[in-house]
Motif scaffolding. Structure first.
Motif, mmCIF file in Angstrom:
data_model
loop_
_atom_site.group_PDB
_atom_site.id
_atom_site.type_symbol
_atom_site.label_atom_id
_atom_site.label_comp_id
_atom_site.label_asym_id
_atom_site.label_seq_id
_atom_site.Cartn_x
_atom_site.Cartn_y
_atom_site.Cartn_z
ATOM 1 N N ASN A 39 -23.056 -7.760 13.318
ATOM 2 C CA ASN A 39 -22.040 -6.795 12.910
ATOM 3 C C ASN A 39 -22.509 -5.357 13.125
ATOM 4 O OD1 ASN A 39 -20.440 -8.879 12.123
ATOM 5 N ND2 ASN A 39 -20.840 -8.687 9.931
ATOM 6 N N VAL A 45 -22.042 0.051 9.050
ATOM 7 C CA VAL A 45 -20.876 0.822 8.588
ATOM 8 C C VAL A 45 -21.185 1.409 7.217
ATOM 9 C CG1 VAL A 45 -18.405 0.701 8.038
ATOM 10 C CG2 VAL A 45 -19.322 -0.732 9.860
ATOM 11 N N HIS A 79 -22.648 -1.737 4.828
ATOM 12 C CA HIS A 79 -22.682 -3.153 5.202
ATOM 13 C C HIS A 79 -24.110 -3.522 5.564
ATOM 14 C CE1 HIS A 79 -21.400 -7.006 6.553
ATOM 15 N NE2 HIS A 79 -21.728 -6.792 7.802
ATOM 16 N N HIS A 105 -18.330 -6.012 3.338
ATOM 17 C CA HIS A 105 -18.227 -4.881 4.245
ATOM 18 C C HIS A 105 -18.360 -3.594 3.420
ATOM 19 C CE1 HIS A 105 -15.996 -7.052 7.770
ATOM 20 N NE2 HIS A 105 -17.161 -7.595 7.474
ATOM 21 N N ALA A 106 -18.611 -2.487 4.135
ATOM 22 C CA ALA A 106 -18.879 -1.217 3.453
ATOM 23 C C ALA A 106 -17.757 -0.841 2.471
ATOM 24 C CB ALA A 106 -19.052 -0.121 4.497
ATOM 25 N N GLU A 107 -16.505 -1.011 2.918
ATOM 26 C CA GLU A 107 -15.363 -0.623 2.070
ATOM 27 C C GLU A 107 -15.297 -1.501 0.824
ATOM 28 O OE1 GLU A 107 -15.490 -1.444 5.235
ATOM 29 O OE2 GLU A 107 -13.809 -0.685 6.392
ATOM 30 N N PRO A 154 -11.358 0.306 9.276
ATOM 31 C CA PRO A 154 -11.409 -0.879 8.400
ATOM 32 C C PRO A 154 -10.845 -2.106 9.118
ATOM 33 C CG PRO A 154 -10.533 1.027 7.234
ATOM 34 C CD PRO A 154 -10.625 1.420 8.681
ATOM 35 N N CYS A 155 -11.468 -3.249 8.884
ATOM 36 C CA CYS A 155 -11.065 -4.444 9.634
ATOM 37 C C CYS A 155 -9.743 -5.007 9.120
ATOM 38 C CB CYS A 155 -12.161 -5.496 9.595
ATOM 39 S SG CYS A 155 -12.441 -6.196 7.977
ATOM 40 N N HIS A 175 -9.000 -8.473 9.996
ATOM 41 C CA HIS A 175 -9.059 -9.915 10.264
ATOM 42 C C HIS A 175 -9.743 -10.661 9.110
ATOM 43 C CE1 HIS A 175 -13.095 -8.629 11.007
ATOM 44 N NE2 HIS A 175 -13.511 -9.857 11.298
ATOM 45 N N GLY A 230 -12.595 -12.795 8.631
ATOM 46 C CA GLY A 230 -13.820 -13.283 9.254
ATOM 47 C C GLY A 230 -14.652 -13.961 8.190
ATOM 48 N N ARG A 231 -15.941 -13.594 8.160
ATOM 49 C CA ARG A 231 -16.795 -14.147 7.098
ATOM 50 C C ARG A 231 -16.372 -13.610 5.742
ATOM 51 N NH1 ARG A 231 -21.305 -14.191 11.484
ATOM 52 N NH2 ARG A 231 -20.274 -12.255 12.010
ATOM 53 N N THR A 232 -15.681 -12.435 5.769
ATOM 54 C CA THR A 232 -15.150 -11.855 4.523
ATOM 55 C C THR A 232 -13.692 -11.465 4.787
ATOM 56 O OG1 THR A 232 -15.811 -9.605 5.094
ATOM 57 C CG2 THR A 232 -17.446 -10.924 3.922
ATOM 58 N N ASP A 242 -12.541 0.341 15.839
ATOM 59 C CA ASP A 242 -13.403 -0.840 16.023
ATOM 60 C C ASP A 242 -13.039 -1.518 17.345
ATOM 61 O OD1 ASP A 242 -14.829 -3.184 15.901
ATOM 62 O OD2 ASP A 242 -14.210 -3.720 13.865
ATOM 63 N N ASN A 283 -13.771 -4.389 18.329
ATOM 64 C CA ASN A 283 -13.580 -5.840 18.175
ATOM 65 C C ASN A 283 -12.114 -6.179 18.467
ATOM 66 O OD1 ASN A 283 -13.300 -8.450 17.304
ATOM 67 N ND2 ASN A 283 -14.202 -8.129 15.281
ATOM 68 N N TYR A 297 -23.502 -2.475 19.710
ATOM 69 C CA TYR A 297 -22.267 -3.154 19.287
ATOM 70 C C TYR A 297 -21.114 -2.736 20.204
ATOM 71 C CZ TYR A 297 -18.207 -4.330 16.421
ATOM 72 O OH TYR A 297 -16.997 -4.824 15.988
ATOM 73 N N ARG A 351 -19.158 -5.199 22.906
ATOM 74 C CA ARG A 351 -17.713 -5.388 22.802
ATOM 75 C C ARG A 351 -16.979 -4.879 24.038
ATOM 76 N NH1 ARG A 351 -16.510 -9.126 19.084
ATOM 77 N NH2 ARG A 351 -17.078 -8.582 16.952
HETATM 78 C C1 AOF Z 1 -15.319 -3.129 8.329
HETATM 79 N N1 AOF Z 1 -16.328 -2.767 7.515
HETATM 80 O O1 AOF Z 1 -18.460 -2.750 6.914
HETATM 81 C C2 AOF Z 1 -17.907 -3.847 8.894
HETATM 82 C C3 AOF Z 1 -16.852 -4.185 9.781
HETATM 83 O O2 AOF Z 1 -16.727 -11.832 10.230
HETATM 84 P P1 AOF Z 1 -17.237 -10.697 9.405
HETATM 85 O O3 AOF Z 1 -16.635 -10.645 8.039
HETATM 86 O O4 AOF Z 1 -18.757 -10.660 9.391
HETATM 87 O O5 AOF Z 1 -16.743 -9.351 10.118
HETATM 88 C C4 AOF Z 1 -17.391 -8.853 11.226
HETATM 89 C C5 AOF Z 1 -16.495 -7.898 11.981
HETATM 90 O O6 AOF Z 1 -15.949 -6.919 11.082
HETATM 91 C C6 AOF Z 1 -17.259 -7.086 13.023
HETATM 92 O O7 AOF Z 1 -17.285 -7.712 14.280
HETATM 93 C C7 AOF Z 1 -16.440 -5.813 13.057
HETATM 94 O O8 AOF Z 1 -15.261 -5.981 13.812
HETATM 95 C C8 AOF Z 1 -16.045 -5.628 11.611
HETATM 96 N N2 AOF Z 1 -17.093 -4.894 10.897
HETATM 97 N N3 AOF Z 1 -15.591 -3.790 9.475
HETATM 98 O O9 AOF Z 1 -14.157 -2.891 8.025
HETATM 99 C C9 AOF Z 1 -17.597 -3.094 7.713
HETATM 100 N N4 AOF Z 1 -19.191 -4.225 9.148
#
Ligand code: AOF
Ligand code: ZN
Length: 389
Positions: A36, A39, A55, A62-64, A86-87, A89, A91-93, A114, A116, A151, A155
């Motif tokens: 990752n 952030v 993070h 995640h940071a937020e 901010p993400c 999706h 994902g792991r979180t 981002d 991604n 990163y 990407r």
């Molecule tokens: C954020 N805040 O602090 C970070 C982000 O699958 P996960 O949960 O580990 O998410 C990884 C993806 O989330 C990573 O590829 C990137 O797109 C995003 N990282 N996003 O809002 C964070 N580390």
């Protein structure tokens, strides 16, 4: 999303660069959150920082999310400064955009989008759809990329950032003719290399270095010379070892190689046609890639490291031939050289073996980015200047 530069900020926005700077600082306190990005996030309300987050590692908040947890009810109507979009999706979180909406924040200020593909603007769109105003501080965009250069490169280009590390004497030599090379540089430079290793997702070397030096290529926490704060910020990272990667076109790595026997995962990249024995290499994961003049094709190795192992940043610690090959192929992003106050003489080995340059027109042009003294040695950071033709 509204782009705004520092010079366009209104009276009530004057604190924004300092608050984003703080978020950058928090992100950078962690050397790597592989795979990752790093952030950082700051929540501000009525001129005061009410919470901070960063993070640390995949699977952790995640940071937020970390900042929101710290803020509790104070998050309502806060302005959020975050170094990356901010993400959106699962994902792991969970998605940070949703968490920010649910917490009732007033505005979100980001430094960069981002890359991604699961996010790529959708985090911003989700916030805006919920009626939250989103700004991008355009003067921070370059810093957002510089915070996570590997990163972004993975990407956007499907390749990791490549750092080449070498140690040399004042006369540009690395080892005596018989290969004797131990301890050219001092303890401070070696501690700095340990930090480079810790920040890297993979340490890459060639079979010749394995045969000659039998390096461990691992991180030894006791050699990092970390402060208490650095130790704390990187506590997750210190639990893992970077991947160790050996390029070995004829499978000559001995089963007793030190690097195969220690904690952490080893990969061996060989060619499709290599027939060497593999049974004694059970300790390493074998990858076969295409060959070029009998050697593993370097760009294919890098593509595999990005695709199969999500490597953002790799460190090449190799001899003069492999280092020279990476440079000649135009695959190096940064060269870090430690220069020891020694003169080894012209019988000693050069920093890079690159044959065939007939005139200055052929030379590889570099730009010096940083010069620092580390103990008795000098640390030099260069970036190759990419030719435009
Ligand atoms: C954020 N805040 O602090 C970070 C982000 O699958 P996960 O949960 O580990 O998410 C990884 C993806 O989330 C990573 O590829 C990137 O797109 C995003 N990282 N996003 O809002 C964070 N580390
Ligand atoms: Zn997130």
């Amino acid at each position: 999303m509204e782009q705004i530069s520092n010079s366009q900020l209104q009276e009530h926005q004057q604190q924004w660069p300092a608050l984003m700077g703080r978020a950058m600082e928090l992100a950078a306190s962690v050397l790597s959150a592989h795979p990752n990005p790093r952030v950082g996030c700051v929540l501000e309300k009525q001129g005061r920082i009410v919470a901070e987050g960063w993070h640390e590692a995949p699977g952790l908040p995640h940071a937020e999310a970390m900042a929101l947890a710290m803020a509790g009810e104070q998050a309502a109507q806060a302005t959020v400064f975050v170094t990356l979009e901010p993400c959106s999706h699962h994902g792991r979180t969970g998605p940070c955009s949703e968490a920010l909406i649910n917490a009732g924040v007033a505005e979100v200020v980001i430094a960069g989008l981002d890359p991604n593909p699961s996010v790529a603007g959708q985090g911003v769109a989700a916030l805006q759809q919920a009626g939250i105003r989103v700004w991008q501080l355009s003067d921070f965009e370059a810093r957002a990329r510089a915070l996570n250069p590997g990163y972004f490169k993975r990407r956007e280009q499907g390749l990791p950032l490549v750092r080449l590390k070498a140690a040399m004497s004042l006369d540009g030599r690395t080892a005596m003719a018989d290969g004797e090379a131990k301890w050219i540089t001092g303890a401070e430079a070696r501690a700095d290399v340990q930090r480079l290793r810790l920040a890297s997702d993979a340490i890459l070397t060639g079979v010749n270095t394995v045969l000659l030096d039998d390096p461990s290529l691992n991180v030894r926490p006791e050699n990092l010379r970390f402060s208490e704060a650095e130790q704390q910020a990187n506590s997750q990272l210190l639990r893992r070892q970077p991947l160790r990667v050996i390029l070995d076109s004829q499978l000559r790595t001995p089963a007793v190689a030190r690097t195969l026997g220690i904690e952490g995962q080893c990969l061996i990249y060989t060619t499709a046609e290599a027939a060497g024995s593999r049974s004694h290499l059970a300790k390493a994961e074998l990858h076969r890639v295409s060959s070029e003049s009998g050697r593993v094709h370097l760009a294919s190795v890098l593509e595999s490291l990005a695709r199969d192992h999500e490597c953002n940043e790799i460190l090449v610690e190799a001899g003069p031939t492999l280092g020279g090959a990476f440079l000649s192929a135009g695959l190096v992003d940064e060269i870090i050289v430690y220069m020891a106050p020694k003169i080894l003489g012209s019988d000693a080995k050069p920093l890079f073996e690159i044959a065939g340059f007939k005139s200055l027109d052929h030379c590889i042009e570099l730009q010096c980015q940083d010069v620092r003294q580390v103990g008795p040695d000098v640390r030099l950071l260069y970036r190759p200047i990419l030719s435009t033709d």
